[in-house]
Design a protein around this motif. Structure first.
Motif, short mmCIF file in Angstrom:
data_model
loop_
_atom_site.label_atom_id
_atom_site.label_comp_id
_atom_site.label_asym_id
_atom_site.label_seq_id
_atom_site.Cartn_x
_atom_site.Cartn_y
_atom_site.Cartn_z
N THR A 176 0.71 -1.10 -0.07
CA THR A 176 0.31 0.12 0.00
C THR A 176 0.80 1.17 0.01
N ASP A 193 -0.26 4.22 1.00
CA ASP A 193 -0.40 5.31 2.01
C ASP A 193 -0.62 4.56 3.47
N CYS A 194 -0.78 5.50 4.14
CA CYS A 194 -0.80 4.81 5.62
C CYS A 194 -2.02 3.88 5.86
N PRO A 195 -1.91 2.91 6.57
CA PRO A 195 -0.90 2.40 7.18
C PRO A 195 -0.20 1.25 6.04
N ALA A 224 -6.22 -2.03 4.85
CA ALA A 224 -5.31 -1.01 5.10
C ALA A 224 -6.26 0.12 5.36
N ARG A 225 -7.37 0.38 4.85
CA ARG A 225 -8.27 1.24 5.02
C ARG A 225 -9.00 1.10 6.27
N LYS A 285 -7.79 -0.27 8.95
CA LYS A 285 -6.97 -0.29 10.16
C LYS A 285 -6.54 1.32 10.28
N ARG A 286 -6.73 2.04 9.24
CA ARG A 286 -6.23 3.48 9.13
C ARG A 286 -6.49 4.38 10.33
N CYS A 304 -3.08 5.16 12.25
CA CYS A 304 -2.39 6.36 11.44
C CYS A 304 -2.92 7.51 12.22
N ASP A 357 -3.99 11.32 12.44
CA ASP A 357 -4.57 12.33 11.60
C ASP A 357 -3.55 13.44 11.64
#
Length: 199
Positions: A91, A93-95, A133-134, A136-137, A141, A143
């Protein structure tokens, strides 16, 4: 020559699903030189992204970031006769999350239909990884609004607070008054002069 230079596939905006960034493809099979394999793989990803049921679109260009980066290696299978196309997915982006998937082939003959079938399965795997990933964001992650201010931002905040305090303690200026209207000065009246005639 970079892989991006080999890719002539336009970026498909407006497509749904995961944006796949084909970072690299390498071939360890003589019949498939790396540049040709990279182009054929990109074509397969682009072709399958045009289908109504597609779960991906192809991202092309150094300045454009995809949702999932993919890197593939095509070579002889280590587990017996045949060939294996191994993919690493990451991925963007984060994470940061990663996954790996392999596709086994009995021969090195990779037809467009074979590559398309592999591209569909690769895109589905990338979409699942992106969904994980989304999910777990929120828990893994930070903000950007929750990050502490940088030293330059702190300095700017101090300056603003000082200016605000100075305005609060400064006396309120009186309201502007209208300028007085100037009247013209009265003109002196002429004084009559009498003249006496002499004989």
């Amino acid at each position: 020559m970079s892989l991006v230079a080999l890719l002539t596939v336009p970026m498909l905006l407006g497509a749904g699903g995961a944006g796949l960034k084909l970072e690299a493809v390498r071939s360890d099979v003589d019949e498939w030189p790396t540049p040709r394999l990279a182009q054929e793989t990109a074509d397969a990803l682009e072709r399958t992204s045009r289908q109504k049921w597609s779960e991906h679109y192809l991202v092309v260009g150094d300045e454009v970031r995809g949702d999932v980066s993919v890197r593939g290696v095509f070579g002889p299978s280590k587990e017996g006769p045949g060939f294996r196309f191994t993919w690493q997915l990451t991925t963007q982006d984060c994470p940061p999350m990663s996954d790996a998937v392999g596709f086994d082939f009995k021969s090195s003959t990779l037809s467009p239909n074979t590559l398309d079938a592999m591209a569909v399965q690769l895109a589905k795997r990338a979409a699942r990884l992106l969904d994980k990933a989304r999910a777990k964001r929120g828990e893994s992650c930070i903000d950007p609004l929750d990050l502490p201010p940088t030293p330059s931002e702190l300095e700017l905040m101090k300056i603003r607070e000082a200016a605000k305090a100075q305005r609060a303690f400064a006396p309120t200026p009186p309201p502007p008054r209208a300028a007085p209207v100037e009247r013209p000065a009265p003109r002196p009246r002429p004084i009559p002069v009498r003249s006496e005639a002499t004989d």
